[in-house]
Design a protein around this motif. Sequence first.
Motif, short mmCIF file in Angstrom:
data_model
loop_
_atom_site.label_atom_id
_atom_site.label_comp_id
_atom_site.label_asym_id
_atom_site.label_seq_id
_atom_site.Cartn_x
_atom_site.Cartn_y
_atom_site.Cartn_z
N LYS A 1 0.83 -1.20 0.00
CA LYS A 1 0.00 0.00 0.00
C LYS A 1 0.87 1.25 0.00
O LYS A 1 1.79 1.40 0.80
CB LYS A 1 -0.94 0.00 1.21
N ASP A 2 0.56 2.15 -0.96
CA ASP A 2 1.25 3.44 -1.11
C ASP A 2 2.71 3.29 -1.48
O ASP A 2 3.54 4.16 -1.16
CB ASP A 2 1.11 4.29 0.16
N HIS B 1 5.59 3.73 -4.06
CA HIS B 1 5.76 4.67 -5.16
C HIS B 1 6.82 4.18 -6.14
O HIS B 1 7.83 3.60 -5.73
CB HIS B 1 6.18 6.05 -4.62
N THR C 1 1.51 5.34 -7.77
CA THR C 1 1.36 4.89 -6.39
C THR C 1 0.51 3.63 -6.37
O THR C 1 -0.66 3.66 -6.78
CB THR C 1 0.69 5.97 -5.52
N HIS D 1 -1.74 0.86 -4.76
CA HIS D 1 -2.61 0.69 -3.60
C HIS D 1 -2.88 -0.78 -3.29
O HIS D 1 -3.19 -1.14 -2.16
CB HIS D 1 -3.94 1.42 -3.83
N GLU D 2 -2.77 -1.62 -4.33
CA GLU D 2 -3.03 -3.04 -4.13
C GLU D 2 -2.27 -3.82 -5.18
O GLU D 2 -2.20 -3.42 -6.35
CB GLU D 2 -4.53 -3.33 -4.24
N HIS E 1 -3.18 -2.31 -8.82
CA HIS E 1 -4.17 -1.24 -8.78
C HIS E 1 -3.45 -0.01 -8.23
O HIS E 1 -2.84 -0.08 -7.16
CB HIS E 1 -5.36 -1.62 -7.91
N MET E 2 -3.53 1.11 -8.94
CA MET E 2 -2.67 2.24 -8.59
C MET E 2 -3.26 3.56 -9.06
O MET E 2 -4.24 3.60 -9.82
CB MET E 2 -1.29 2.04 -9.23
N ASP E 3 -2.66 4.64 -8.60
CA ASP E 3 -2.90 5.98 -9.11
C ASP E 3 -1.72 6.36 -9.98
O ASP E 3 -0.56 6.11 -9.62
CB ASP E 3 -3.03 7.00 -7.96
N LYS F 1 -7.02 6.73 -11.81
CA LYS F 1 -7.00 5.37 -11.33
C LYS F 1 -6.58 4.45 -12.47
O LYS F 1 -7.00 4.64 -13.61
CB LYS F 1 -8.38 4.95 -10.81
#
Length: 216
Positions: free
Chosen positions: A114-115, A117, A127, A129-130, A141-143, A187
């Motif tokens: 998580k988080d 980078h 970033t 997230h999963e 899964h990220m930004d 996303k």
Amino acid sequence: MQQYTYIVYTLTRDDGKPVPENVSGFAKYGNYIAHSSSGGAGFIGPRQDGDGTLHIVEEWSSSRPLIGRNVTVTFQDLIAVDPETDACTVVAEGTWELRFALRYRDSTVKLPVKDLHFTDNDGRECTIHEMSVSSLSFRLHMDVQKLEEDDWHFQLTAALRLKDGTVEPIASSNGGSSGTTGKASQKAYYTGSFSAPHLVEDIEAIIVCDTEIPVS
């Protein structure tokens, strides 16, 4: 949330010799899984393993777990492709039909990322997230940062490193993104498929754009 199931068919020779590298699969192929949830199939294979074994891989995605487990698959005419001319030659004529019950265990492992980078190939900040890893693929899964207002792209390279030190580039990938105009990030998801199945416990790390993510 979409759930993914992979079916791997392995082709070997009875005499123990490697399957020739130019054997590329079957001229015709069809599969049917009886289930009542919405879903679809994507043909991924074939993939040549280092020991001369041919793996034919398909991916089933569904919004629900597979309910019916009865599978019927048909292969017709094993073919080889000339690497210089792309001409196809039938090396074994015939139609082969398999019927079996789909039994499997979920090999997916979620990683504590998580988080986390990293920077993609074009300098975008990403970033995670999963992240999950299975015997055949990994998924992020990220930004993803937008470099421009209408920038909806991202460029990743990925590989896996096994515990024996072998580094393998991924065989195929797919991804996508969604977001809102005016937002600085979007996303995104990314799936990388391996060239051959590997036990998760044999994978040491996934390498994404030079960032190593330990698996075990």
